[in-house]
Design an enzyme around this catalytic site. Sequence first.
Site, PDB file in Angstrom:
ATOM      1  N   GLN A  13      -4.922  -1.332   9.358  1.00 30.32           N
ATOM      2  CA  GLN A  13      -4.927  -2.685   8.791  1.00 30.32           C
ATOM      3  C   GLN A  13      -5.596  -3.670   9.750  1.00 30.32           C
ATOM      4  O   GLN A  13      -5.306  -3.693  10.948  1.00 30.32           O
ATOM      5  CB  GLN A  13      -3.469  -3.113   8.490  1.00 30.32           C
ATOM      6  CG  GLN A  13      -3.345  -4.406   7.733  1.00 30.32           C
ATOM      7  CD  GLN A  13      -3.897  -4.361   6.311  1.00 30.32           C
ATOM      8  OE1 GLN A  13      -3.913  -3.317   5.665  1.00 30.32           O
ATOM      9  NE2 GLN A  13      -4.355  -5.493   5.821  1.00 30.32           N
ATOM     10  N   LYS A  62       0.843  -1.200   0.000  1.00 28.31           N
ATOM     11  CA  LYS A  62       0.000   0.000   0.000  1.00 28.31           C
ATOM     12  C   LYS A  62       0.880   1.252   0.000  1.00 28.31           C
ATOM     13  O   LYS A  62       0.654   2.180  -0.768  1.00 28.31           O
ATOM     14  CB  LYS A  62      -0.956  -0.008   1.201  1.00 28.31           C
ATOM     15  CG  LYS A  62      -2.099  -1.009   1.030  1.00 28.31           C
ATOM     16  CD  LYS A  62      -2.909  -1.252   2.302  1.00 28.31           C
ATOM     17  CE  LYS A  62      -3.975  -2.319   2.029  1.00 28.31           C
ATOM     18  NZ  LYS A  62      -4.741  -2.736   3.202  1.00 28.31           N
ATOM     19  N   ASP A  91     -10.946   3.209   3.662  1.00 28.13           N
ATOM     20  CA  ASP A  91     -11.411   1.816   3.594  1.00 28.13           C
ATOM     21  C   ASP A  91     -12.926   1.741   3.440  1.00 28.13           C
ATOM     22  O   ASP A  91     -13.456   0.682   3.088  1.00 28.13           O
ATOM     23  CB  ASP A  91     -11.064   1.092   4.913  1.00 28.13           C
ATOM     24  CG  ASP A  91      -9.858   0.188   4.783  1.00 28.13           C
ATOM     25  OD1 ASP A  91      -9.637  -0.359   3.695  1.00 28.13           O
ATOM     26  OD2 ASP A  91      -9.154   0.010   5.800  1.00 28.13           O
TER      27      ASP A  91
END
Length: 302
Positions: free
Chosen positions: A98, A54, A121
Amino acid sequence: MSATLIDGKAYAARLRARVADRVAQLVPQAGQAPGLAVVLVGHDPASEVYVRSKGKQAVEAGMKSFEHRLPATTPEHELLDLIARLNADTQVHGILVQLPLPDHLDARAVINAIAPHKDVDGFHISNVGMVGTGQDAIVPCTPLGCMMMLRDYHSDFRGKTALVIGHSNVVGKPMARLLLNADCTVMVAHKHSTNIPELARMADILVVAAGVPGLVKGDWIKPGATVIDVGINRVDADTPGKTRLVGDVDFDAAAKVAGAITPVPGGVGPMTIACLLANTLSAYCHQHGLEDAPLLHDEQDS
Ligand code: GUN
């Protein structure tokens, strides 16, 4: 194989290139680059790989990457303090924590502490609620990538029957909501469903995110259906000591029946990070009052 192969790697490369072009155009106007903060708590090996990718791909797209690696024992209040600082940091336009988090941390409380406009997200309850009610919001990356690929095969979703196998908050539920928003007739199956093969045989669109290698057999597929395999499972390879990645669909058998199908690897996987970059760019545009041009339409495939 008679199905068309849906090349997620190529889609992702084109989306990343469009994001990078747009970032290069906008930075002089905004006076700063988009910033993505990624928070990793602990040392889950798969998460380490995702977080590295990422950060690397964000930098390649002209963004700033801020990585925060915290020990597995981090108390919740410290993680919440970090999120509060990132929420207030004007260099940071997107924040991602995460998952999974270590067991002592309340993932729901942590996600909901992220400012909704920085929640790239799309997991914050207000983004979930807005997508659920058909409003514009930040959409979770994996379902967003699936929809982008599906749009090339279905210019009109109305009247199509879709089955989503898997009902996680990360993939299955948001995927079902997006298909419903697009006017599909949507079924959702999961580990307690008893008649999945019958449901699958009705589906023009089949999205599988169950985490069970080879779950979906060739004779579950409706002839001509579009099959999106979100599963990424590591299994033993034929060579002793080696492993390989397989999806949730028996690819060889399904490809004989489907109209189009994603491979594993090289299907949905690469789209997830490309969509994260697109979400970060979109969040940056909103925070700077810049036009958020639609980047998800893939001209190559229209
Ligand atoms: N863990 C597995 N997939 C994801 C994802 O899309 N976002 C985050 N934050 N964690 C994940």
